[in-house]
Design an enzyme around this catalytic site. Structure first.
Site, short mmCIF file in Angstrom:
data_model
loop_
_atom_site.label_atom_id
_atom_site.label_comp_id
_atom_site.label_asym_id
_atom_site.label_seq_id
_atom_site.Cartn_x
_atom_site.Cartn_y
_atom_site.Cartn_z
N ASP A 50 62.78 26.82 -110.85
CA ASP A 50 63.25 26.56 -112.22
C ASP A 50 62.21 26.97 -113.25
O ASP A 50 62.55 27.49 -114.33
CB ASP A 50 63.59 25.08 -112.39
CG ASP A 50 64.86 24.67 -111.66
OD1 ASP A 50 65.69 25.56 -111.38
OD2 ASP A 50 65.03 23.47 -111.37
N LYS A 128 75.54 15.37 -109.92
CA LYS A 128 75.30 16.77 -109.53
C LYS A 128 74.92 16.79 -108.05
O LYS A 128 73.78 16.54 -107.69
CB LYS A 128 74.22 17.40 -110.38
CG LYS A 128 74.02 18.88 -110.13
CD LYS A 128 72.99 19.47 -111.09
CE LYS A 128 72.84 20.96 -110.84
NZ LYS A 128 72.28 21.23 -109.50
N GLU A 186 82.10 20.99 -104.11
CA GLU A 186 80.80 21.07 -103.47
C GLU A 186 80.93 20.56 -102.04
O GLU A 186 81.32 19.41 -101.81
CB GLU A 186 79.80 20.21 -104.23
CG GLU A 186 78.38 20.67 -104.12
CD GLU A 186 78.05 21.84 -105.05
OE1 GLU A 186 76.99 22.45 -104.84
OE2 GLU A 186 78.85 22.15 -105.95
N LYS A 302 80.20 17.01 -119.15
CA LYS A 302 81.18 17.97 -119.63
C LYS A 302 81.94 17.39 -120.82
O LYS A 302 82.29 16.20 -120.81
CB LYS A 302 82.19 18.32 -118.52
CG LYS A 302 81.58 18.93 -117.28
CD LYS A 302 82.62 19.13 -116.19
CE LYS A 302 81.98 19.72 -114.92
NZ LYS A 302 82.96 19.84 -113.81
N CYS A 423 43.64 13.25 -76.10
CA CYS A 423 43.91 12.18 -77.07
C CYS A 423 42.66 11.89 -77.90
O CYS A 423 41.58 11.68 -77.33
CB CYS A 423 44.37 10.93 -76.34
SG CYS A 423 44.56 9.49 -77.41
N CYS A 446 45.66 3.51 -73.47
CA CYS A 446 45.08 4.10 -74.69
C CYS A 446 44.98 3.02 -75.77
O CYS A 446 45.97 2.34 -76.07
CB CYS A 446 45.95 5.25 -75.18
SG CYS A 446 45.43 5.92 -76.78
#
Length: 687
Positions: A50, A128, A186, A302, A423, A446
């Protein structure tokens, strides 16, 4: 360096003429339009795109001699893909001008008000949707053709694929349909389904889609309609194209009439009387942009009456009577400082990015997931890159891509980042299991895996142990008071009191929380055990099918896979967990500690089998999770979006727009009392 890099560098040089900068911008924008619309593989964020367009438009406005009808500022979308049949639109599909702040929005309103001075005017406000624009043609009420936007004048014929979308009716529900009705809309990928699909792709070692819009576009442009049919695409209609025998007098009248004809419209749409009402709509959805089933990136405003639209007219590329107000992007650029890996509760090794903090979707992000080794290799992000970070709602932030134009030379020369072989927490080998996308630390002991395991075991969705948070867990491990999950149930009060920041009240509260956790049902214990692929939903399915822990432990993989909703991967993971001698000993130790091994989930109670339920608003007698569990216990499924496939919508206090959408689709809506009756009897009583 590519075109983007050349343009970025040119901007900073004083000797670059407006003519040269315009040429650079046009080339760069056209390249990005092709990547976005044709390849579905953008390499810059919407915000950056944009900015490029706005810079070009400003240069063309200040130097009119440089403006040209072939400029990207006068184009919509991109040329149609030659792989599909090109179709010329009966009426062009134009783009909309954008506003990004209150001042730009007000300037548009002022122009509209001046143009309509002395005329009554209303505004229709729509969300939108960030999807794929298409045009649907109905001839004498029958669906004839679906065409993508393309370049606004010519699009791609995707009729065969569109016919697989359940939201597109094959025939209009009208007694006297118009000779021609062209509807613009859409196509979108529902957010929940998008996240599920991306998780499945990641599990299968396939690349994730960057966003729902890309996923929808890719699904629509499949050569095989059966592939499109397998994707849960949907549609919202929002505009009128060419028509014959159809003459609404306003946009709101058009939306009402097509909804009556069976075409899907957005329930969030509102027609309002004043500019202040419009701004209130914009502000409301800025705060609630993640409530709808689809992703949105702004609001479209609109002028409602068609006579007023005709009076205002068009520019060369956009109507003067409509505007898109765009929200701040949920994708931002930032610097990637480092790539590290974490070892989770199942031993899964997940790479993540350490970022220069950046504000995305209202949150300051300093780390973001890179998912797995394959995803990282595919994206080829490296420390020192400028990257695009994405966050939507509660979804974990992720790195989408790096910005090629901003990669330093030393980063390029350093080559791709290498996934570690061992690791970082225990030095054990990192292994990748056959058929899986994830890598795992091979060491069941671990220290980070144990830390994550205990923290998860105590979490709210598992055993829900009040007072046993992450820091307390780390303290207990560091002091050697726990070495496995079952040690939690053998903590000594005096040993706790000897720890830093542990007084009598804190110690007693923790011990009380641990004791209370023993009453958690089987499904919570299964979640807590850190079995691969077993989350809340799978755990409840297993608890409902087997009833107690011993039956489940004795079941073979075939019996587990026979449970409705359980697949072979999950079945093998469950069986492998219990077959492991260390895990079996741990489970025995937990059972000896007094944890509960049965469930309240009724075996065989399938009163809601095949039902799809949507929950909206606040319920007095249930939390959202509790209501979901009650539905799932009876064989039903809870989703967040309303569609024609929804069986019922349960509406509590302040339910929002989902009720409106349900009623528009003739989906039953019930209150909490009727929901309780539904759970008890399987009978539906509409509120």
């Amino acid at each position: 360096m590519n075109a983007s890099g050349r343009a970025s560098g040119a901007r900073g040089r004083a000797d670059v003429s407006p003519r040269r900068r315009v040429a650079e911008l046009r080339a760069e924008i056209e390249r990005h339009r092709y990547r976005y619309f044709i390849l579905d593989d953008p390499e810059i964020s919407d915000e950056q795109f944009d900015k490029l367009v706005r810079e070009l438009r400003e240069l063309e406005e200040s130097h009119p001699q440089l403006d040209h009808r072939d400029s990207p500022t006068h184009k919509v979308g991109a040329p149609p893909d030659p792989a599909f049949t090109a179709v010329q639109h009966r009426q062009p599909m134009l783009s909309l001008d954008n506003a990004f702040d209150r001042d730009e929005f007000q300037a548009w309103l002022d122009r509209v008000e001046r143009g309509l001075e002395g005329t009554r005017n209303r505004y229709t406000c729509e969300l939108k949707i960030d999807g794929v624009a298409i045009s649907l043609s109905y001839v004498d009420g029958w669906f004839e053709r679906a065409v993508t936007r393309g370049d606004g004048r010519t699009g791609e014929d995707i009729t065969a694929n569109a016919r697989t979308i359940a939201a597109i009716p094959p025939v209009l529900e009208l007694d006297e349909p118009p000779a021609l009705l062209e509807v613009r809309g859409e196509v979108f990928y529902p957010v929940d389904a998008f996240e599920e699909m991306n998780a499945a792709r990641e599990e299968a070692g396939e690349p994730r889609f960057a966003n729902p819009r890309n996923a929808a576009s890719g699904a629509l442009r499949q050569k095989d309609p059966r592939i499109t049919a397998s994707r849960p695409l949907s549609l919202v209609c929002h505009g009128m194209g060419a028509v014959e025998g159809f003459a609404p007098d306003s946009h709101s009248d058009f939306l009402r009439r097509i909804a009556e004809a069976g075409l899907p419209t957005a329930p969030e749409t509102r027609t309002v009387d004043t500019p202040d009402d419009v701004w209130a709509f914009i502000e409301h959805w800025r705060e609630h942009r993640h409530d709808p089933a689809y992703e949105i990136d702004g609001v479209v405003v609109k002028v409602d009456e068609y006579a007023n639209q005709r009076r205002l007219g068009y520019t060369s590329s956009a109507p003067r009577w409509a505007l898109a107000f765009k929200y701040p992007p949920e994708e931002r650029e930032t610097l990637l400082h480092d790539i590290k890996v974490n070892v989770g509760r199942t031993g899964k090794v997940t790479p993540y990015a350490v970022l220069e903090p950046v504000l995305v979707a209202g949150s300051t992000i300093s780390t973001a997931t890179l998912h797995n080794e394959d995803q990282l290799a595919m994206k080829d992000v490296r420390p020192g890159d400028t990257v695009i970070v994405r966050k939507a709602g509660d979804v974990i932030p992720e790195v989408v891509a790096y910005v090629p134009a901003k990669r330093p030379r030393q980063v390029e020369e350093a080559g791709p980042w290498r996934f570690p072989d061992s690791c970082p927490f225990c030095g054990s080998p990192i292994e990748r299991l056959e058929g899986e996308a994830a890598s795992y630390c091979a060491n069941i002991d671990c220290p980070n895996r144990l830390l994550e395991s205990i923290a998860h075991f105590a979490s709210r969705g598992a055993m829900d142990i009040e007072g046993l948070g992450y820091e307390t867990t780390k303290q207990l491990l560091d002091e050697g008071l726990v070495q496995d999950l079952a040690d939690i149930y053998h903590l000594d009060r005096e040993a706790l009191l000897a720890l830093d920041r542990f007084g009598e009240r804190k110690a007693d509260n923790l011990l009380a929380g641990i004791e209370a956790s023993k009453t958690q049902p089987l499904e919570r214990l299964l979640v807590a055990l850190n079995i691969r692929h077993v989350g809340g939903t799978v755990a409840r399915l297993l608890a409902r099918a087997f009833g107690d822990l011993e039956r489940l432990r004795a079941a073979d993989a075939e019996a587990i896979e026979a449970v409705s909703g359980i697949g072979p991967i999950v079945a093998r993971a469950v069986r492998a967990f219990f077959d492991n001698e260390r895990n079996a000993a741990l489970v025995d130790k937990l059972v000896d500690s007094g944890v509960r091994t049965d469930t309240d989930v009724a075996r065989g109670a399938s009163t809601l089998e095949g039902w799809t339920v949507v929950l909206t608003g606040g319920l007095e007698g249930f939390t959202r999770d509790e209501a979901k569990e009650q539905v799932e216990d009876r064989g039903g499924k809870v989703t967040s979006s309303v569609s024609k496939k929804t069986s019922v919508v349960v509406a509590g206090a302040d339910p929002g727009t989902k009720v409106d959408k349900a009623r528009a689709l003739d989906v039953p809506v019930i209150d909490e009392a009727a929901f309780v009756k539904l759970l008890e009897t399987g009978e539906l009583a509409e509120a």
